[in-house]
Design a protein around this motif. Sequence first.
Motif, mmCIF file in Angstrom:
data_model
loop_
_atom_site.group_PDB
_atom_site.id
_atom_site.type_symbol
_atom_site.label_atom_id
_atom_site.label_comp_id
_atom_site.label_asym_id
_atom_site.label_seq_id
_atom_site.Cartn_x
_atom_site.Cartn_y
_atom_site.Cartn_z
ATOM 1 N N UNK A 175 47.695 46.064 39.378
ATOM 2 C CA UNK A 175 46.220 45.926 39.515
ATOM 3 C C UNK A 175 45.806 46.905 38.479
ATOM 4 N N UNK A 176 44.916 46.009 37.434
ATOM 5 C CA UNK A 176 44.454 46.903 36.406
ATOM 6 C C UNK A 176 42.875 46.543 36.306
ATOM 7 N N UNK A 177 42.153 47.684 36.064
ATOM 8 C CA UNK A 177 40.854 47.589 35.846
ATOM 9 C C UNK A 177 40.161 47.109 34.505
ATOM 10 N N UNK A 178 40.936 47.710 33.606
ATOM 11 C CA UNK A 178 40.561 47.289 32.125
ATOM 12 C C UNK A 178 41.860 46.785 31.214
ATOM 13 N N UNK A 179 41.906 45.680 30.825
ATOM 14 C CA UNK A 179 43.197 45.379 30.124
ATOM 15 C C UNK A 179 43.285 45.965 28.803
ATOM 16 N N UNK A 180 41.835 46.094 28.083
ATOM 17 C CA UNK A 180 41.840 46.756 26.853
ATOM 18 C C UNK A 180 42.581 48.191 26.649
ATOM 19 N N UNK A 215 34.629 39.499 34.864
ATOM 20 C CA UNK A 215 33.610 40.455 35.533
ATOM 21 C C UNK A 215 33.391 41.540 34.348
ATOM 22 N N UNK A 216 31.998 42.214 34.786
ATOM 23 C CA UNK A 216 31.892 43.324 33.992
ATOM 24 C C UNK A 216 32.805 44.779 34.488
ATOM 25 N N UNK A 217 33.712 45.355 33.788
ATOM 26 C CA UNK A 217 34.623 46.058 34.160
ATOM 27 C C UNK A 217 34.090 47.661 33.666
ATOM 28 N N UNK A 218 32.935 47.721 33.274
ATOM 29 C CA UNK A 218 32.604 49.124 32.508
ATOM 30 C C UNK A 218 31.719 49.949 33.440
ATOM 31 N N UNK A 219 31.220 49.355 34.502
ATOM 32 C CA UNK A 219 30.176 49.982 35.290
ATOM 33 C C UNK A 219 30.875 50.263 36.601
ATOM 34 N N UNK A 220 30.851 51.319 37.429
ATOM 35 C CA UNK A 220 31.363 51.574 38.389
ATOM 36 C C UNK A 220 31.132 50.575 39.721
ATOM 37 N N UNK A 221 29.638 50.519 39.795
ATOM 38 C CA UNK A 221 29.101 49.592 40.849
ATOM 39 C C UNK A 221 29.709 48.087 40.830
ATOM 40 N N UNK A 222 29.638 47.828 39.499
ATOM 41 C CA UNK A 222 30.474 46.329 39.502
ATOM 42 C C UNK A 222 31.758 46.258 39.872
ATOM 43 N N UNK A 223 32.569 47.383 39.317
ATOM 44 C CA UNK A 223 34.085 47.413 39.820
ATOM 45 C C UNK A 223 34.100 47.420 41.436
ATOM 46 N N UNK A 224 33.232 48.385 41.979
ATOM 47 C CA UNK A 224 33.055 48.584 43.338
ATOM 48 C C UNK A 224 33.107 47.240 44.191
#
Length: 286
Positions: A175-180, A215-224
């Motif tokens: 499971x990856x948060x940011x594929x870039x 989804x937005x993977x740059x903000x902690x709240x969004x990933x949360x």
Amino acid sequence: MANNTIKKHLDKIHIKNILFKDFVINKVDLGYNYTDNHPCMLPFILKTENLISILDLRKTYNQIELAKKKIRKIIELKQKLLFISPESKFNDLVLKTANQLEMPVILGNYSHGMFESICMNNSRRKKINFLTEFQNSRAWKKLDRFEKIRITDTIEELSNSQKNIPLKSLPDAIFIVDPVINYQIIEDAQKYDILIFSIVNSNSSPLGIDYLIPANNQILESVDVIFNSIFNNLTQDIVYQFKNNGFRHKEFASKNTTYNSENENDNIASRSKKVFISILNKLFDD
């Protein structure tokens, strides 16, 4: 019966509406500037506002449900899901989720070629076991001092090379948060047919990702919010299924069937080791 099905359907809609509100509040739908969009992500973009891409939350919800079903199966079958945190701001969230599910985690940078070194590690471990068994045999006493030093040095080198590798075996999924940031692990996972789950923003390439969540993977709240919607109460639901449906017996049966071939190979390897050591003992006795 009809009333129950209607009630369940209404409950799903209610939960979906609450989730959509959380998505909007925590800016899950905010993508990148429209000039930075990846062409393969265009089907997941709803519109553009003030040059910013707005992701389609309905498709985000559908992809979350698909990922959730697959992760549920992974947990039920006692398979391994590796979590990878790309940046320090996500470390606490990723570590907490991994600990709840009792899964491995890598915080920070991923070292390229780790999966290949894990495969090599298995052969190293077998070699260490063979050499340590040989040290306890009668043939070991017949060797001269230089041969004994060479074998002990080899064991030390092999055991030291294992310390830098965080995993003993290959994971079944990641499971990856940011594929870039984690593009290297996607390339490595594809070589070994490892399932890939990832939160993908509008600027990222979804190619090679099995279960993408737009989804937005740059903000902690969004990933949360994404993590909560996938992993929240997942283990409790599975335990509840075990109690009601008696899934433990099915799981035990499937686990035994999957690992039977591996156990047979291990038994054959251990038998061949014993035969080889006994031959060495006979040779040295003669």
